[in-house]
Design a protein around this motif. Structure first.
Motif, short mmCIF file in Angstrom:
data_model
loop_
_atom_site.label_atom_id
_atom_site.label_comp_id
_atom_site.label_asym_id
_atom_site.label_seq_id
_atom_site.Cartn_x
_atom_site.Cartn_y
_atom_site.Cartn_z
N MET A 41 0.85 -1.20 0.00
CA MET A 41 0.00 0.00 0.00
C MET A 41 0.88 1.25 0.00
SD MET A 41 -3.18 -1.01 0.09
CE MET A 41 -4.12 0.35 0.77
N ASN A 42 0.53 2.21 -0.85
CA ASN A 42 1.27 3.47 -0.92
C ASN A 42 0.29 4.64 -0.88
OD1 ASN A 42 4.24 2.91 -1.28
ND2 ASN A 42 3.38 1.59 -2.85
N ASN A 43 -0.64 4.60 0.07
CA ASN A 43 -1.66 5.64 0.15
C ASN A 43 -1.08 7.02 0.44
OD1 ASN A 43 -3.47 3.60 -0.26
ND2 ASN A 43 -4.27 3.57 1.81
N LEU A 44 0.11 7.05 1.05
CA LEU A 44 0.72 8.33 1.43
C LEU A 44 2.00 8.59 0.61
CD1 LEU A 44 0.29 7.99 5.30
CD2 LEU A 44 -1.21 9.17 3.69
N LYS A 45 2.04 8.06 -0.59
CA LYS A 45 3.23 8.18 -1.43
C LYS A 45 3.62 9.64 -1.63
CE LYS A 45 5.23 6.65 -5.81
NZ LYS A 45 4.99 5.92 -7.08
N ASN A 46 4.91 9.91 -1.35
CA ASN A 46 5.51 11.23 -1.53
C ASN A 46 5.01 12.29 -0.55
OD1 ASN A 46 7.14 10.31 -3.64
ND2 ASN A 46 5.51 10.69 -5.13
N LYS A 47 4.19 11.90 0.42
CA LYS A 47 3.81 12.84 1.47
C LYS A 47 5.00 13.04 2.41
CE LYS A 47 -0.70 13.19 0.52
NZ LYS A 47 -1.34 14.47 0.14
N ILE A 48 5.16 14.24 2.91
CA ILE A 48 6.23 14.55 3.85
C ILE A 48 5.65 14.55 5.26
CG2 ILE A 48 8.07 16.14 4.49
CD1 ILE A 48 8.29 14.97 1.65
N ALA A 49 6.23 13.74 6.13
CA ALA A 49 5.69 13.57 7.48
C ALA A 49 6.76 13.80 8.55
CB ALA A 49 5.11 12.17 7.65
N LEU A 50 6.35 14.41 9.64
CA LEU A 50 7.22 14.60 10.81
C LEU A 50 6.55 13.95 12.01
CD1 LEU A 50 9.68 16.03 12.21
CD2 LEU A 50 8.08 17.86 12.76
N VAL A 51 7.32 13.15 12.74
CA VAL A 51 6.83 12.48 13.95
C VAL A 51 7.76 12.82 15.10
CG1 VAL A 51 6.22 10.29 15.04
CG2 VAL A 51 5.95 10.56 12.55
N THR A 52 7.25 13.49 16.13
CA THR A 52 8.09 13.77 17.30
C THR A 52 8.10 12.56 18.23
OG1 THR A 52 6.37 14.77 18.71
CG2 THR A 52 7.49 16.22 17.13
N GLY A 53 9.23 12.36 18.90
CA GLY A 53 9.34 11.22 19.80
C GLY A 53 9.25 9.90 19.07
N GLY A 54 10.01 9.78 17.99
CA GLY A 54 9.87 8.62 17.12
C GLY A 54 10.87 7.51 17.30
N ASN A 55 11.65 7.53 18.37
CA ASN A 55 12.71 6.51 18.50
C ASN A 55 12.27 5.24 19.22
OD1 ASN A 55 13.14 8.63 20.81
ND2 ASN A 55 13.98 6.72 21.60
N SER A 56 11.06 5.23 19.78
CA SER A 56 10.59 4.03 20.47
C SER A 56 9.07 4.04 20.60
CB SER A 56 11.22 3.93 21.87
OG SER A 56 10.79 5.00 22.70
N GLY A 57 8.54 2.90 21.00
CA GLY A 57 7.11 2.80 21.33
C GLY A 57 6.18 3.18 20.20
N ILE A 58 5.15 3.93 20.55
CA ILE A 58 4.12 4.30 19.58
C ILE A 58 4.68 5.20 18.49
CG2 ILE A 58 2.00 5.65 19.31
CD1 ILE A 58 1.07 4.45 21.99
N GLY A 59 5.55 6.14 18.85
CA GLY A 59 6.13 7.03 17.85
C GLY A 59 6.93 6.27 16.80
N TYR A 60 7.70 5.28 17.25
CA TYR A 60 8.47 4.44 16.34
C TYR A 60 7.53 3.68 15.40
CZ TYR A 60 11.65 0.64 14.90
OH TYR A 60 12.39 -0.26 14.18
N ALA A 61 6.48 3.11 15.97
CA ALA A 61 5.52 2.35 15.16
C ALA A 61 4.83 3.24 14.13
CB ALA A 61 4.49 1.67 16.07
#
Length: 247
Positions: free
Chosen positions: A1-21
Motif C-alpha cells: 500500500m502506498n496511500n501516502l506516497k511522496n507525502k512529507i511527514a514529521l513524527v516527534t518522539g519517534g525513537n521508540s514505542g508508539i512514535g516508532y511504530a
C-alpha cells in the motif's frame, strides 16, 4: 500500500514505542518521514531501521523546535503530516507531595512543547495537511496520584480542538488519538519497580474488556488512516484506542 506516497511527514518522539511504530507505518505507506528524539544514538538507530530521516530535538526545548522547523523548511519547504507524539508520564504521587520539578518537566514536554511544536509548524503545513496529536485516555480520568500527567493531556486535547477550528479554512485536519494501556516502555519510566509494573499490567488486562494490552502498531495504523484522504471529513475528533477499558 502506498496511500501516502511522496507525502512529507514529521513524527516527534519517534525513537521508540508508539512514535516508532507510527514512523514505520508511515514509511510503509510511502511517506517520506522525519522522526525526532532526545537521544542521538537512539533516534539515529530508529531512523535507520525504518527508513526515515532523524533530527535530534527535545520537544521541551523551544530552541530545538525552532531549529527543527528551520531544518525541515530548508529540506522540504512544506510538510503534509505532523504527528505530535513525544510525551512522558513523569513521577506519580498525590497532589500534596507534587514537586515543581516534576510538574515543569511533564508540562514542558507534554503541553508547552506540543503547543509550540504545533505553533511553529503551522506555517509549514500544506493546505489539506493532517495533524495528529497523541494524547491519552487519562485526559478524561481523574485517578489518584496522576494529577500532573492527566492535566497535561487534558490541556493538549483542548488546544487540538481549537487548532482544528482555526485551521479548517485551509482544509487542515487536526485530530486526537488517545491510547489506553499499550505495551510500551512509558510505564517503566515512572520509577516503579518491576514487580509493581507486573502487578499493574495484570490488573489492567483483567480490567480491559478485550482482555489484552494494545500494541503500538494498533495506534500506528489508526494514525496513518487519519493522515489518508479516506479521513478527509474527520477533524476535531478524539479517537479512543483502549480495548474498551473506559466503557
Amino acid at each position: 500500500m502506498n496511500n501516502l506516497k511522496n507525502k512529507i511527514a514529521l513524527v516527534t518522539g519517534g525513537n521508540s514505542g508508539i512514535g516508532y511504530a507510527i514512523g514505520k507505518e508511515l514509511v510503509a505507506q510511502g511517506a517520506k518521514v522525519v522522526i525526532t528524539g532526545r537521544r542521538k544514538e537512539a533516534i539515529e538507530a530508529a531512523a535507520h531501521e525504518i527508513g526515515a530521516s532523524s533530527f535530534l530535538a527535545d520537544q521541551a526545548n523551544l530552541d530545538d523546535t525552532i531549529q527543527l522547523t528551520a531544518a525541515v523548511k530548508e529540506q522540504f519547504a512544506k510538510i503534509d503530516i505532523l504527528v505530535i507524539n513525544a510525551g512522558i508520564t513523569g513521577t506519580l504521587g498525590p497532589i500534596e507531595e507534587a514537586s515543581v520539578e516534576n510538574f515543569d518537566r511533564v508540562m514542558n514536554i507534554n503541553f508547552r512543547g506540543a503547543y509550540f511544536t504545533l505553533s511553529k509548524f503551522i506555517p509549514l503545513l500544506n493546505d489539506g495537511a493532517s495533524v495528529v496529536i497523541l494524547s491519552s485516555i487519562v485526559a478524561a480520568t481523574h485517578k489518584p496520584n496522576s494529577s500532573i500527567y492527566q492535566a497535561s493531556k487534558a490541556a493538549l486535547n483542548s488546544i487540538a480542538k481549537t487548532a482544528a477550528a482555526e485551521l479548517a479554512s485551509r482544509k487542515i485536519r487536526v485530530n486526537i488519538v488517545s491510547p489506553g494501556p499499550h505495551r510500551t516502555e512509558i510505564m517503566r519510566k515512572t520509577g516503579l519497580e518491576e514487580m509493581a509494573l507486573k502487578s499493574i499490567t495484570e490488573q489492567l488486562i483483567n480490567d480491559i474488556p478485550l482482555k489484552k494490552m494494545g500494541e503500538p502498531e494498533d495506534v500506528a495504523k489508526l494514525v496513518t488512516y487519519l493522515c489518508d484522504d479516506a479521513a478527509s471529513f474527520i477533524t476535531g475528533t478524539e479517537v479512543i484506542v483502549d480495548g474498551g477499558i473506559t466503557l
